[in-house]
Motif scaffolding. Structure first.
Motif, mmCIF file in Angstrom:
data_model
loop_
_atom_site.group_PDB
_atom_site.id
_atom_site.type_symbol
_atom_site.label_atom_id
_atom_site.label_comp_id
_atom_site.label_asym_id
_atom_site.label_seq_id
_atom_site.Cartn_x
_atom_site.Cartn_y
_atom_site.Cartn_z
ATOM 1 N N ILE A 122 1.000 -1.132 0.121
ATOM 2 C CA ILE A 122 -0.029 0.016 -0.005
ATOM 3 C C ILE A 122 0.613 1.073 -0.166
ATOM 4 O O ILE A 122 1.848 1.260 1.040
ATOM 5 N N PRO A 123 0.845 2.002 -1.058
ATOM 6 C CA PRO A 123 1.620 3.234 -1.037
ATOM 7 C C PRO A 123 1.653 4.165 -0.106
ATOM 8 O O PRO A 123 0.412 4.579 0.475
ATOM 9 N N VAL A 124 2.690 4.672 0.641
ATOM 10 C CA VAL A 124 2.517 5.877 1.743
ATOM 11 C C VAL A 124 3.775 6.741 1.728
ATOM 12 O O VAL A 124 4.533 6.567 0.723
ATOM 13 N N PHE A 125 3.540 8.031 1.986
ATOM 14 C CA PHE A 125 4.431 8.860 2.294
ATOM 15 C C PHE A 125 4.755 9.091 3.722
ATOM 16 O O PHE A 125 5.888 9.242 4.053
ATOM 17 N N CYS A 126 3.536 9.498 4.247
ATOM 18 C CA CYS A 126 3.855 10.107 5.768
ATOM 19 C C CYS A 126 3.977 8.877 6.724
ATOM 20 O O CYS A 126 4.644 9.037 7.729
ATOM 21 N N TYR A 127 3.548 7.696 6.478
ATOM 22 C CA TYR A 127 3.656 6.592 7.408
ATOM 23 C C TYR A 127 4.970 6.064 7.467
ATOM 24 O O TYR A 127 5.666 5.770 6.252
ATOM 25 N N HIS A 128 5.416 5.694 8.380
ATOM 26 C CA HIS A 128 6.725 4.948 8.603
ATOM 27 C C HIS A 128 6.544 4.025 9.623
ATOM 28 O O HIS A 128 6.097 4.190 10.650
ATOM 29 N N PRO A 129 6.984 2.822 9.427
ATOM 30 C CA PRO A 129 6.864 1.680 10.143
ATOM 31 C C PRO A 129 7.532 1.666 11.611
ATOM 32 O O PRO A 129 7.104 1.209 12.581
ATOM 33 N N LYS A 130 8.332 2.637 11.817
ATOM 34 C CA LYS A 130 9.001 3.041 13.057
ATOM 35 C C LYS A 130 8.287 4.132 13.931
ATOM 36 O O LYS A 130 8.963 4.519 15.019
ATOM 37 N N MET A 131 7.384 4.696 13.167
ATOM 38 C CA MET A 131 6.684 5.882 13.826
ATOM 39 C C MET A 131 5.356 5.950 14.053
ATOM 40 O O MET A 131 4.696 5.052 13.122
ATOM 41 N N ASP A 132 4.648 6.488 15.021
ATOM 42 C CA ASP A 132 3.196 6.646 15.228
ATOM 43 C C ASP A 132 2.589 7.204 13.579
ATOM 44 O O ASP A 132 2.917 7.929 13.198
#
Ligand SMILES: Cc1cc2nc3c(=O)[nH]c(=O)nc-3n(C[C@H](O)[C@H](O)[C@H](O)COP(=O)(O)O)c2cc1C
Ligand code: SF4
Ligand code: FES
Lengths: 168, 416, 844
Positions: C34-44
């Motif tokens: 699923i494409p993301v820009f703001c999401y990062h697996p290490k952050m909320d």
């Protein structure tokens, strides 16, 4: 003078700090105090607020930049903000705003040559039934027209002269 | 009938003595005499719906608050920044104790620790007045420890915003109150849930007008309140009328009164007799615009009827435009508002409002093409439903609906 | 509650971990990116960019009964949300349905990209991120053919806005995803980045003084999904597609950060492969996807002008260049004459292979005098005994766990441990910081970062030298803290050497080990002892038989012939010259000359970690491989080859053909290394989160691990039935005599050590020499803030500026190592401090 250690603000700062669960919550009221002291939210004010609240100055500046009522640049003695939002505009606010800038010889956001007046426009101020209107240093002046405005400008100029003389 | 704008009938009701003499704090006393959950039931039964815009049933909102959480808050939304809204201001200026009483009843009902009244920054003198009211109430035992001997403690504070429409959005309001950027939060968790409210505790956020109704509901009873208005919209509502009418201002009328009655009988009809009404924004800049046809004029002003004619009651900030007004210009004005107020947190709203404004300016300047009209309609469609909070939808509305209802107003600018 | 739930993605069912994030789950289980820009697996998650919109439905439930409502065919009725939902803010729940391939979703992705591109300068051809840019990649996959926005209306903004000395912001390229802001706030705990203004004028700023200046700033350039953040080191350095990636290990500290060296054949480097940048390589057990700025920017020494280039032999007063063959032959001759009176001092930057060949040489000569350098820290034995349990992952510490950090400044000594343990506290672990002075970790422990996160922590402050007593008697002197950490599910203790002697730090580690044993934390997966041993291979030195005590012994009783291997003796000890004078033959092998060449009989250029294969053992006892990356410098050889050649020359053994062969021999001969072949070290398993690879938008440009995640050497205690506490030796207390004060050497991350100096970019970040003095002491000494003072302790004489701080315990001064060429004492030592020049009026 600074805001830290200034007896003028001591009680107010204390009462704001007492109001909230976290110190950080007091950043907005403290920025108003800084603006009151320096006339604008200047770097000293930001650092002082950051110091009082144990915040990073970056965070304080971020807050100051987000809200339109904090000015990060010096303003004229009287900051005139004409509401030109739709309801006021339907009642001629745009023309009034243009006229006022002409009258004072300033561009949008500019300050008159004598440093007295800064003019810009704002969004709806919840005074739509009293259009045109503006706020002068955050105090509402409603149901305006050119004549009334000329009188006000003269009055404010007079007050400023008086204040200046009083100081000497 | 005035439940809220009682200042218009009772001189000096903004003084505590006068307020007390007119049933003041009878509602709070009643509430304190029963269990908190019963207060919620009464408000539920009254059918009161939120006056901040969304019209959510107030009692139901209160009932979402978990009972066994030790710390809870009430936040009063006095940010009143929707274009054309100026009702909360009059309540707070002229009848401040009623708002505070309503808030205290809410606080008791959910057993909140304290109340924060979030005022738009320009309302700082209202804030000063409220602070004075709170002090007066503290002296008489209405606020603070052991309120009226009930054993219930609650503090009331005011907080000033500093110029940001988005802080009227409840989660942005909470962020702002916590000293963070006034940008909306991801939901869930919702404010009423642990983790979603003020300082991460369960919190009720209600509009000023909503809460100002509550003392009446307690004193007169839920039934009496429900008897006013329509089936699904009980009580009175303050309609803020501005624009091209003879007598702009606040009018408190039963819900279900028709637009015609409001605009002609109360607001005095068109500002200029020779310029008939053309269009109305019934909920400030954010709700869908409607042409002021006879059908619309005869529509009752209630949540359900407004929906029937393709718009909303919202906060009932009714902006009236006569036939001289170009709807492309209206679209531009409203878009400039949302562009100015977009918090920038999410992409479609941040970029979309900017894009819309640029292209409408082109059209207004006579540099636009018919494609540009389609382009802004597309952009607005792309924004709608994809943003983090409702501001993006609000910003899309005026474009979508002005183009839908007034295509000629756009066409005239892009004719070659 | 079960551990997994079933979700339906585009018609197929998947079992995913309960409570996981939908984007993570879809990627991990279904391979659905699923494409993301703001999401990062290490952050909320923050739900800002709106790129991850999907159709989302959940089983409809009957309002009255709560039962799931069924369709006629018995399948559950799915109620879809009327609007698309952001996957990144969605937690999976049983029976959830998502659709990622419908026209509505495809359009939404297209629309978001169109919006983003309407502000974005399309300067990809000149952008550092071009070729590895999430925005570019996602535009190819999901984007509009052409933007319908007018380009002449794009805003013109600052393109080279310095956020600090190391990181530049291109305001035009920023897409306001707040990853950088959140990294500083959530991961580092230093919220010096923020947005300014609002709406489309939203811009990243820093208003802190100094600006964006943390030890981790470079990581923001990896996770920035566009080319908005670039490092001063790599900006315009090369195009990503010209680079070849070689897996490596950070040579700086005990963390053993996994890195990738981005190499390019470079004209300026004689057409050889050159390091263009250093990037993190994912190893969730070690550094996750983060590295320190020292690791990222400190690589320039590998090809500095000062590097030694050819072997040299002394004749009389002069050193002359010679061939390796003749040098090796002459050394062999000298050694034969030495009659076994030989010794070696080995630095902690040497690989296991180097250490092994040197040790075999020494053994062949009949000597067992193997010194570990620098001899500042004891404690390796205790780590080998009761270090972190098998499979430990500091990233799993959280609620219910406890961490005690004693006698070190972790941020300065092992920054990644600092970062990970601070995050453990953010997740709920109880953090206790004990030291003779304030450190940043102490501030974080007691106050948390300034982001209102409520944290659990305490500080213990003691006098310099008292660490051993504090640790040993913790239950008596700090009963509440001791009780709490004793009861913790997991307990990690980091025991350093600050304010101690060598024997002191060794005993401190043992006392800490005893505490772990006594509280049942000795052989537990996420519990155990860590020690910030200096350099990358402190534990390798220990396992291969080198000890700091032997170094001390060598300094006291110099041998006839001494190997000084990758150890900067003159920089580290003030009296090295005098005792080295007693050594007949000094055989010096290093990257640089620290001045010793004057004394040495042989000067041998050896290769840095970048030019050869090798392995290190980190502080968690994880053996890890690094690979040949950079072209050679002059005639430098890997050290193992030098010592192996000498052995061959002396007829002890044949020279091994490769580092791998050396490691094979080690694995057969040294118990701890059993099974640690290069093949074993190169093994990788799939790691969560699945960063790297093609979809750089998910985790940023951190690299997939292809070089191996390493193998952890078991703690000795693990093999034993019962683990007994060690008998603690009484440690001599260092006391200050009349007119004296204790001088406590401390470590700063950025210093003037030989191999850090060539990274000129970092020069301004290194502080001027200073000494921390308690104001009360300063008053007695007649010293004020800013005075230039002379510190004399043992043989050391150091000049530094006085910095007064009541965060320094009285009775001692803290003196950073390696701030000038003058060597500070190795350990806590009594000395004197006197003013030599009055404070120069400082700028502020
Ligand atoms: C962009 C935006 C602006 C809003 N502004 C206001 C406002 O100024 N005052 C208000 O009461 N509610 C405002 N709301 C609605 C609030 O989010 C919230 O629904 C309301 O305060 C709930 O109170 P109520 O249930 O009493 O209506 C706004 C909502 C949005 C999305
Ligand atoms: S600089 Fe990069 S990481 Fe920071 S907000 Fe902008 S795009 Fe995101
Ligand atoms: S909103 Fe989900 S990745 Fe940005």
């Amino acid at each position: 003078m600074a805001i830290i250690g200034n007896p003028k603000y001591k009680e107010r700062i204390q009462s704001h700090l007492a109001k909230y669960e976290t110190k950080r919550s007091a950043v907005m009221p403290l920025l108003f105090i800084a603006q009151e002291e320096y006339g604008w939210v200047n770097p000293e004010g930001i650092d002082e607020v950051a110091h009082i609240l144990n915040m990073d100055p970056t965070q304080v500046k971020s807050i100051a930049g987000f809200y339109t009522m904090y000015s990060e640049k010096p303003k004229g003695k009287y900051w005139l903000q004409v509401c030109t939002d739709l309801p006021c505009a339907l009642k001629g606010a745009d023309e009034f705003h243009a006229w006022l800038k002409d009258e004072l010889g300033v561009e949008e956001g500019g300050t008159s040559a004598d440093g007295m007046f800064t003019v810009d426009h704002v969004m709806c101020l919840a005074a739509c039934d009293k259009a045109p209107m503006l706020q002068c240093n955050f105090r509402y002046v409603e149901e305006l027209d050119q004549e009334k405005m000329r009188e006000l400008l003269a009055k404010w100029r007079g007050e400023a002269v008086q204040a200046a003389n009083g100081r000497n | 009938m005035h439940i809220l704008l009682r200042g218009r009938e009772i001189a000096n009701i903004k003084q505590l003595k006068v307020y007390e003499a007119h049933d003041g704090f009878a509602g709070l006393r009643k509430a304190l005499a029963v269990k908190p959950s019963e207060v919620i039931d009464i408000v539920k039964a009254s059918g009161l719906r939120g006056r901040g815009g969304a019209g959510f049933p107030t009692g139901v909102k209160w009932s979402f608050i978990p009972q066994n959480e030790p710390i809870k808050y009430v936040t009063v939304n006095a940010d009143e920044s929707e274009t054309g809204t100026f009702k909360d201001r009059e309540i707070m200026e002229e009848n401040p104790y009623q708002l505070i009483e309503g808030s205290l009843i809410c606080a008791y009902a959910i057993q909140a620790k304290s109340i924060y009244i979030y005022l738009r920054g320009e309302f700082w003198d209202i804030g000063d007045q409220l602070d004075a009211c709170i002090e007066a109430l503290r002296e008489k035992g209405y606020v603070g420890k052991n309120i009226l001997g009930s054993g219930y403690d609650c503090e009331v504070y005011t907080h000033l915003g500093a110029g940001a429409y988005i802080c009227g959005e409840e989660s942005a309001l909470l962020n702002s109150l916590e000293g963070y950027l006034g940008q909306p939060r991801v939901r869930p968790p919702f404010p009423a849930q642990k983790g979603g409210g003020l300082y991460k505790e369960a919190t009720v956020v209600n509009n000023v007008e909503t809460l100002a109704n509550v003392p009446y509901i307690l004193t007169a009873g839920a039934e009496a309140f429900k008897a006013i208005g329509t089936e699904q919209s009980s009580g009175t509502k303050i309609y803020c009328v501005s624009g091209h009418v003879k007598k702009p201002g606040n009018y408190e009328l039963s819900m279900g009164t028709t637009f015609r009655e409001l605009l002609y009988d109360h607001a005095g009809g068109p500002l200029f007799d020779d310029r008939p009404f053309k269009a109305m924004l019934p909920s400030g800049g954010s709700g869908p615009i409607v042409p002021l046809t006879d059908e619309v004029l005869d529509t009752p002003m209630s949540y359900e009827d407004a929906e029937r004619i393709g718009t909303i009651i919202g906060s009932a900030s009714i902006i009236i435009m006569d036939e001289t007004v170009d709807m492309t210009w209206v679209a531009s004005k409203v878009t400039k508002f949302f562009k100015h107020e977009s918090c920038g947190k999410c992409t479609p709203c941040r970029e979309g409002t900017y894009w819309l404004d640029k292209v409408i300016d082109r059209i207004l300047d006579g540099r636009g093409s018919p494609d540009d009209v389609k382009r802004i309609a597309d952009v607005a469609e792309n924004m709608a439903g994809t943003t983090l909070c409702a501001l993006g939808d609000f910003a899309a509305n005026p474009i979508i609906h002005t183009i839908r209802h007034f295509p000629d107003d756009f066409a005239q600018h892009v004719q070659t | 509650m079960s551990d997994t739930v079933t979700i339906n993605i585009d018609g197929a069912e998947f079992e995913v971990a309960a409570g996981s994030n939908l984007v993570d789950a879809a990627k991990w289980r279904a391979g659905n990116d699923i494409p993301v820009f703001c999401y990062h697996p290490k952050m909320d998650p923050v739900g800002m960019c709106r790129m991850c919109l999907v159709e989302l439905g959940t089983p409809a439930r009957d309002r009255a009964t709560g039962e799931i409502m069924l369709n006629e065919d018995g399948s559950p009725q799915i109620r879809y949300f009327p609007k698309l939902q952001t996957a990144c803010t969605t937690t999976v729940s049983d029976g959830m349905y998502i659709k990622t391939n419908t026209q509505e979703v495809i359009d939404a992705r297209n629309d978001v990209l169109e919006f983003l591109l309407s502000s974005h300068p399309l300067d990809c051809p000149i952008c550092d991120k071009g070729g590895e840019c999430p925005l570019q990649n996602l535009t190819m996959q999901h984007g509009p053919q052409a933007s319908r926005m007018y380009f002449e209306d794009k805003q013109l903004l600052e393109k080279h806005y310095p956020l600090g000395d190391l990181i530049f912001l291109d305001q035009e390229r920023c897409i306001q995803c707040a990853r950088c802001v959140r990294f500083q706030d959530e991961i580092v705990g230093d919220d010096v980045l923020a947005f300014h203004e609002r709406g489309r004028r939203l811009q990243i700023i820093t208003n802190s003084d100094p600006g964006f200046d943390t030890y981790f700033s470079g990581n923001t350039t990896d996770i920035c999904p566009v080319g908005a953040l670039t490092t001063a080191d790599f900006r315009f350095g090369a195009r990503p597609w010209e680079l070849t990636d070689v897996p490596s290990i950070s040579p700086w500290d005990a963390a053993g950060e996994n890195i990738t060296l981005s190499m390019r054949l470079d004209r300026d480097f004689g057409g050889r492969a050159q390091i263009k940048r250093v990037m993190p390589r994912q190893n969730e057990l070690v550094n996750e996807i983060w590295i320190s700025d020292k690791t990222r920017f400190g690589h320039h020494f590998t090809r500095g002008d000062e590097r030694l280039r050819s072997p040299m032999i002394r004749t009389g007063d002069t050193l002359r260049e010679a061939s390796w063959d003749s040098v090796v032959a002459e050394i062999a001759g000298v050694l034969r004459d030495a009659d076994g009176d030989v010794a070696a001092i080995a630095g902690s930057g040497m690989s296991n292979e180097d250490l092994w060949e040197l040790r075999r040489l020494m053994e062949g000569l009949g000597s067992s005098r193997l010194g570990a350098w620098p001899p500042t820290h004891g404690g390796a034995e205790a780590v080998a005994e009761v270090g972190l349990g098998a499979g430990a992952n500091l990233g799993e510490l959280g609620k219910g766990d406890a961490i005690l950090i004693i006698a070190c400044d972790l941020e300065e000594e092992v920054p990644i441990w600092h970062l990970r343990l601070k995050q453990a506290q953010d997740r709920g672990a109880y953090l206790v910081v004990a030291n003779a002075r304030n450190t940043r970790l102490e501030d974080l422990a007691v106050q948390g970062a300034r982001n209102d996160k409520v944290v659990e922590g305490d500080a213990i402050r003691f006098d310099a030298g008292d660490a051993v007593a504090v640790m040993r008697d913790l239950k008596q002197t700090q009963p509440a803290i001791a009780e709490r950490i004793a009861q913790a599910e997991n307990l990690v203790i980091v025991a350093g050497a600050e304010g101690l002697t060598l024997a002191g730090s060794k005993t401190l580690a043992q006392a800490a080990g005893n505490f772990l044993i006594e509280t049942g934390h000795a052989v537990k997966r996420n519990s155990g002892l860590l020690s910030p041993l200096p350099g990358a291979n402190g534990m390798g030195l220990h396992y291969l038989g080198y000890s700091p005590e032997a170094s001390v012994d060598i300094m006291v009783k110099p041998p006839k012939a001494l190997f000084v291997a990758q150890a900067e003796l003159l920089d580290d000890v003030a009296d090295a010259r005098s005792w080295l004078a007693e050594v007949e033959t000094v055989i010096y092998a290093n990257h640089f000359d620290d001045g010793i060449a004057e004394l040495a009989d042989f000067v041998l250029p050896i290769q840095s970690f970048a030019e050869r294969d090798g392995s290190y053992v980190n502080g968690e006892r994880r053996a890890q491989r690094f690979y040949l990356a950079q072209g050679p410098i002059g005639q430098a050889l890997p050290a193992w080859k030098v010592y192996g050649s000498i052995r061959q020359e002396m007829g002890m053994s044949h020279l091994k053909p490769s580092a791998a062969a050396v490691m094979l021999e080690i694995s057969k001969n040294v118990e701890a290394f059993e099974g640690l072949t290069y093949k074993a070290l190169a093994q990788v398993t799939r790691q969560f989160p699945d960063v790297g690879g093609r979809d750089q938008y998910y985790g940023g440009t951190a690299y997939t691990n292809t070089g191996g995640i390493g193998v952890q050497i078991p703690a000795a205690a693990e093999g034993k039935k019962t683990v007994k506490p060690a008998e603690l030796e009484e440690v001599d207390v260092v006391t200050a005599g009349d007119g004296e004060i204790l001088v406590m050497p401390i470590t700063r991350l950025y210093n003037r050590q030989r191999n850090f100096r060539p990274s000129l970019l970092m020069e301004p970040r290194i502080l001027a020499p200073y000494v921390l003095i308690n104001p009360d002491d300063a008053q007695l000494l007649g010293i004020i803030q800013g005075d230039m003072v002379e510190i004399v302790a043992g043989e050391s004489t150091v000049r530094a500026q006085a910095t007064l701080s009541d965060e320094m315990s009285a009775g001692a001064v803290a003196l950073p190592r390696h701030m000038t060429d003058a060597a500070v004492p190795l350990w806590l030592t009594a000395g004197t401090v006197r003013r030599v020049a009055v404070a120069v009026a400082s700028a502020d």
